[in-house]
Design a protein around this motif. Structure first.
Motif, PDB file in Angstrom:
ATOM      1  N   ILE A 177      -7.264 -50.569  -5.605  1.00  0.00           N
ATOM      2  CA  ILE A 177      -7.485 -49.421  -4.741  1.00  0.00           C
ATOM      3  C   ILE A 177      -8.899 -48.921  -4.963  1.00  0.00           C
TER       4      ILE A 177
ATOM      5  N   PRO B 117      -3.467 -41.612   8.245  1.00  0.00           N
ATOM      6  CA  PRO B 117      -2.775 -42.894   8.102  1.00  0.00           C
ATOM      7  C   PRO B 117      -3.711 -43.976   7.594  1.00  0.00           C
TER       8      PRO B 117
ATOM      9  N   ALA C  58      -9.004 -53.496   5.784  1.00  0.00           N
ATOM     10  CA  ALA C  58      -8.189 -54.668   5.443  1.00  0.00           C
ATOM     11  C   ALA C  58      -7.967 -55.500   6.704  1.00  0.00           C
TER      12      ALA C  58
ATOM     13  N   ALA D 129      -6.858 -49.249   5.624  1.00  0.00           N
ATOM     14  CA  ALA D 129      -6.043 -50.194   6.386  1.00  0.00           C
ATOM     15  C   ALA D 129      -6.883 -50.861   7.476  1.00  0.00           C
TER      16      ALA D 129
ATOM     17  N   HIS E  60     -10.713 -56.694  -0.452  1.00  0.00           N
ATOM     18  CA  HIS E  60      -9.974 -57.507   0.519  1.00  0.00           C
ATOM     19  C   HIS E  60     -10.643 -58.857   0.788  1.00  0.00           C
TER      20      HIS E  60
ATOM     21  N   THR F 260       0.761 -45.018   0.434  1.00  0.00           N
ATOM     22  CA  THR F 260       1.858 -45.874  -0.006  1.00  0.00           C
ATOM     23  C   THR F 260       1.370 -46.847  -1.076  1.00  0.00           C
ATOM     24  N   LEU F 261       0.167 -47.327  -0.878  1.00  0.00           N
ATOM     25  CA  LEU F 261      -0.424 -48.263  -1.839  1.00  0.00           C
ATOM     26  C   LEU F 261      -0.543 -47.612  -3.217  1.00  0.00           C
TER      27      LEU F 261
ATOM     28  N   ILE G 145     -10.947 -43.878  -3.321  1.00  0.00           N
ATOM     29  CA  ILE G 145     -10.232 -42.609  -3.464  1.00  0.00           C
ATOM     30  C   ILE G 145     -10.134 -42.277  -4.955  1.00  0.00           C
TER      31      ILE G 145
ATOM     32  N   VAL H 146      -4.959 -44.638   4.560  1.00  0.00           N
ATOM     33  CA  VAL H 146      -5.940 -44.445   3.495  1.00  0.00           C
ATOM     34  C   VAL H 146      -5.419 -44.935   2.147  1.00  0.00           C
ATOM     35  N   GLY H 147      -4.154 -45.353   2.105  1.00  0.00           N
ATOM     36  CA  GLY H 147      -3.646 -45.926   0.862  1.00  0.00           C
ATOM     37  C   GLY H 147      -2.651 -45.062   0.106  1.00  0.00           C
TER      38      GLY H 147
HETATM   39  P1  ADP Z   1      -0.837 -45.045   4.170  1.00  0.00           P
HETATM   40  O1  ADP Z   1      -1.793 -44.054   3.614  1.00  0.00           O
HETATM   41  O2  ADP Z   1      -0.690 -44.888   5.643  1.00  0.00           O
HETATM   42  O3  ADP Z   1       0.452 -45.105   3.446  1.00  0.00           O
HETATM   43  P2  ADP Z   1      -1.082 -47.697   3.155  1.00  0.00           P
HETATM   44  O4  ADP Z   1      -1.038 -47.384   1.724  1.00  0.00           O
HETATM   45  O5  ADP Z   1       0.178 -48.199   3.755  1.00  0.00           O
HETATM   46  O6  ADP Z   1      -1.583 -46.447   3.993  1.00  0.00           O
HETATM   47  O7  ADP Z   1      -2.265 -48.723   3.417  1.00  0.00           O
HETATM   48  C1  ADP Z   1      -2.114 -49.864   4.208  1.00  0.00           C
HETATM   49  C2  ADP Z   1      -2.946 -51.004   3.687  1.00  0.00           C
HETATM   50  O8  ADP Z   1      -4.334 -50.730   3.822  1.00  0.00           O
HETATM   51  C3  ADP Z   1      -2.738 -51.277   2.227  1.00  0.00           C
HETATM   52  O9  ADP Z   1      -1.686 -52.134   2.014  1.00  0.00           O
HETATM   53  C4  ADP Z   1      -4.067 -51.888   1.803  1.00  0.00           C
HETATM   54  O10 ADP Z   1      -4.099 -53.266   2.096  1.00  0.00           O
HETATM   55  C5  ADP Z   1      -5.060 -51.204   2.710  1.00  0.00           C
HETATM   56  N1  ADP Z   1      -5.689 -50.061   2.032  1.00  0.00           N
HETATM   57  C6  ADP Z   1      -5.552 -48.767   2.395  1.00  0.00           C
HETATM   58  N2  ADP Z   1      -6.274 -47.971   1.599  1.00  0.00           N
HETATM   59  C7  ADP Z   1      -6.870 -48.747   0.699  1.00  0.00           C
HETATM   60  C8  ADP Z   1      -7.745 -48.503  -0.418  1.00  0.00           C
HETATM   61  N3  ADP Z   1      -8.152 -47.255  -0.713  1.00  0.00           N
HETATM   62  N4  ADP Z   1      -8.174 -49.544  -1.141  1.00  0.00           N
HETATM   63  C9  ADP Z   1      -7.786 -50.786  -0.826  1.00  0.00           C
HETATM   64  N5  ADP Z   1      -6.957 -51.093   0.190  1.00  0.00           N
HETATM   65  C10 ADP Z   1      -6.502 -50.100   0.962  1.00  0.00           C
END
Ligand code: ADP
Ligand code: MG
Ligand code: ZN
Length: 619
Positions: free
Chosen positions: A171, A211, A379, A376, A351, A216-217, A174, A213-214
């Motif tokens: 990640i 949406p 990616a 996202a 990525h 869930t990640l 952030i 920004v990571g």
């Molecule tokens: P949300 O904030 O909507 O939950 P997600 O966590 O589902 O977003 O992010 C979707 C995808 O985008 C992740 O699986 C990852 O591949 C990519 N991604 C989003 N933010 C980051 C980040 N800060 N660093 C690296 N990859 C990211």
């Protein structure tokens, strides 16, 4: 075919086979066809044509005067005499008939009869037991464990290698959010350290951000790194067709969590349940409300030393019920923002890992050109670039594919098949040339990166412009320049053709919204430093909406006038400059019609040349 379906088919076949055996073993069924009814037998007795009757069980074999055998059957449990009497045979006529009663043979039928009653029940029970077992295994939906929580448990000490591991290194962009989350995880790991100082462990942590920004990640990463049990579920999973299910699921979830302390409980997309309760709206929302109330009650019910942290994620914090945000509930907020240029570079690097990159690929340049992209999106961009490279049969991803993917993610795929007619192409060219020329003419406007009249997504053409530097603050001059640039496509069309088209609709919408913000939000109009309209308190993410009108009708009129004034003035600027530089406008449009796309360098060259020609002419 899945296991459940197979089982059902096996059971059905068994069932059919058993029925067939029954039919074969039951000779009565086959004999039935040449039996006569008891009433017709009674008639014959009355006519004195029967000389002998043998009764065995319910079966009757009568022998008539000619010695012919007639089969019939009496009712079970009623004697033959009574049956015949009921059919009008009197004792007198029955007397000459020789009646022999035999004990019924206890053959196969004797024990098959009770079996035939029990067997279907046994099969039935077996059948449902199998389905229920299947459902519990997770194969067939939730039909049988409604009230259990569908939460998934991760990291219960055991390693499951199926899901790919996310670490804090995966990640980027952030950092602050990462640090804060690490701190929270530390609370769980060493509660004593904090309790010794009388610190209260945070109950709920809310991850907020647009949406992609990571969020869930980040939660998945916590699941992996915290080394404590981690329950994960999505807000909408609480809600089912039946009222009350969500609430009992919540109860089950918290009970389960309490058993596994210390642990983390993650509810993704919290807004699905945590929406504001609207008094008096009624109908259809009871289920969500009950679920929300149950969550609130459970969070309040934690003892002081309960070692559970609830992690929530949402991209609509403004729609959450205020009760959820009170102290003791989701009292910590971790804001995840769109990444800045450095963040974007790091995310792109993450990525690109494991993908063959051409040495000419400059990730920093891609990061420069993608302000406003979420993790996202980035990616997605890298993935699109890889697909493009594969399509071209390349062995590595080069800069061309990366840059092309930016536009693809931004505007949708190029619609090469959608051919613009000559006229459309021309209008589109003048429109975009207007935007580009305006942007270079105003010192406060953004730099032009690319002009194109290849249709993309919904747009017939586009001009990509980017700020000279990434900024957090915008000035009024910049806003005014932006307004003029937005209106210059429209103006160019009007000046060239003395006609208007639908091509400018999106520009006009953006311009009107921007002008309204200038007046009501930023205090940049004649009213001075006043803000109009009540917006939601969570304005830190910048997507609030006016929820209440707190000004008079008279002021509303004046606001509308101010907005109109901004638009008129911006249009005047556009008209003035584009009229002055009409020769340049035509030149750019002609090149566009011919080449369809002009890159930054080409554009700058073009403008310089025209400028020189222009000055020469004037001289
Ligand atoms: P949300 O904030 O909507 O939950 P997600 O966590 O589902 O977003 O992010 C979707 C995808 O985008 C992740 O699986 C990852 O591949 C990519 N991604 C989003 N933010 C980051 C980040 N800060 N660093 C690296 N990859 C990211
Ligand atoms: Mg998410
Ligand atoms: Zn436009």
């Amino acid at each position: 075919m899945n296991k459940a379906a197979k089982n059902i088919i096996i059971i059905l076949i068994t069932f059919l086979a058993i029925s067939a055996i029954f039919a074969l073993l039951n000779p009565q069924a086959l004999q039935k066809s040449n039996e006569v009814s008891l009433s017709s037998l009674a008639q014959q007795i009355n006519q004195a044509s029967i000389k002998e009757i043998q009764v065995s069980g319910d079966k009757i074999i009568a022998v008539d005067n000619q010695g012919k055998k007639i089969a019939s059957r009496k009712e079970t449990g009623v004697s033959l005499n009574d049956s015949l009497k009921a059919l009008g045979v009197n004792e007198e006529t029955l007397k000459p008939v020789n009646i022999k009663i035999e004990e019924e043979k206890q053959g196969v039928m004797g024990w098959l009869f009770p079996l035939s009653l029990i067997l279907p029940i046994v099969i039935f029970v077996l059948f449902f037991w199998l389905i229920a077992r299947q459902a519990r295994g997770g194969g067939m939906g939730q039909g049988f464990n409604f009230l259990k929580t569908p939460a998934k448990l991760f990291g219960d000490g055991k390693d499951d290698k199926k899901t790919e591991k996310v670490t804090f290194d995966d990640i980027a962009g952030i950092e602050e959010a990462k640090d804060e989350i690490k701190e929270v995880v530390d609370f769980l790991k060493n509660p004593k350290k904090y309790q010794a100082l009388g610190a209260r462990i945070p109950r709920g942590v809310l991850l907020v951000g647009p949406p992609g920004v990571g969020k869930t990640l980040l939660a998945r990463c916590v699941a992996n790194e915290a080394k404590v049990p981690f329950f994960s579920m999505v807000g909408s999973e609480f809600i089912e067709l039946f009222v009350g299910v969500g609430a009992s699921r919540t109860r089950a979830l918290f009970q389960e969590a309490k058993k596994h302390q210390p642990c983390i409980l993650f509810i993704d997309e919290l807004d699905a349940i945590g929406k504001m309760r609207m008094p008096g709206m009624g109908g259809g929302h009871e289920e969500r409300e009950q679920t929300l109330n149950q969550i609130l009650a459970e969070m309040d019910g934690f003892e002081r030393d309960t070692n559970i942290i609830i992690l929530g994620a949402t991209n609509k914090p403004e729609s959450l019920d205020p009760a959820l945000l009170r102290p003791g509930r989701f009292d910590r907020r971790v804001v995840l923002d769109l990444p800045d240029i450095k963040g974007r570079e790091e995310i792109l690097q993450i990525h690109c890992k494991g993908k063959p990159l051409d040495p000419d690929a400059k990730i920093i340049e891609v990061a420069e050109r993608t302000p406003g992209f979420s993790g996202a999106d980035l990616a997605n961009l890298v993935n699109e670039a890889a697909i493009l490279a594969a399509k071209k049969n390349k062995t590595a991803i080069s800069q061309t594919e990366l840059l092309e993917s930016i536009e693809k993610v931004l505007l949708g795929p190029e619609r090469k098949s959608h051919l613009l007619s000559e006229k459309e192409k021309e209008i589109s060219a003048y429109h975009e040339a207007g935007h580009a020329l305006m942007a270079t003419s105003l010192p406060h406007a953004e730099d032009v990166r690319k002009i194109s009249i290849v249709a993309r997504g919904m747009a017939a053409g586009y001009t990509l412009s980017l700020p000279k530097q990434e900024k957090r603050i915008k000035t009024k001059s910049e806003f005014l320049a932006e307004l003029a640039v937005l209106l210059s496509g429209y103006t160019a069309e009007r000046l060239t053709y003395n006609e208007l088209s639908t091509g400018a609709a999106n520009d006009l919408k953006k311009a009107s919204e921007l002008a309204r913000d200038l007046v009501t939000k930023y205090g940049m109009a004649k009213f001075g430093p006043i803000v109009f309209g009540v917006r939601d308190s969570m304005t830190f993410l910048g997507w609030e909406q006016e929820t209440e009108k707190n000004y008079s009708e008279k002021t509303a009129n004046e606001i509308d006038e101010e907005i109109a004034r901004f638009i008129r003035e911006a249009e005047a600027v556009a008209v003035k400059i584009l009229t002055q530089k009409k020769a340049m406008l035509i030149k750019i449009a002609k090149v566009l019609i011919e080449k369809e796309t002009i890159e930054k360098e080409e554009f700058e060259e073009l403008i310089n040349i025209v400028k020189r020609v222009g000055t020469k002419k004037r001289v």
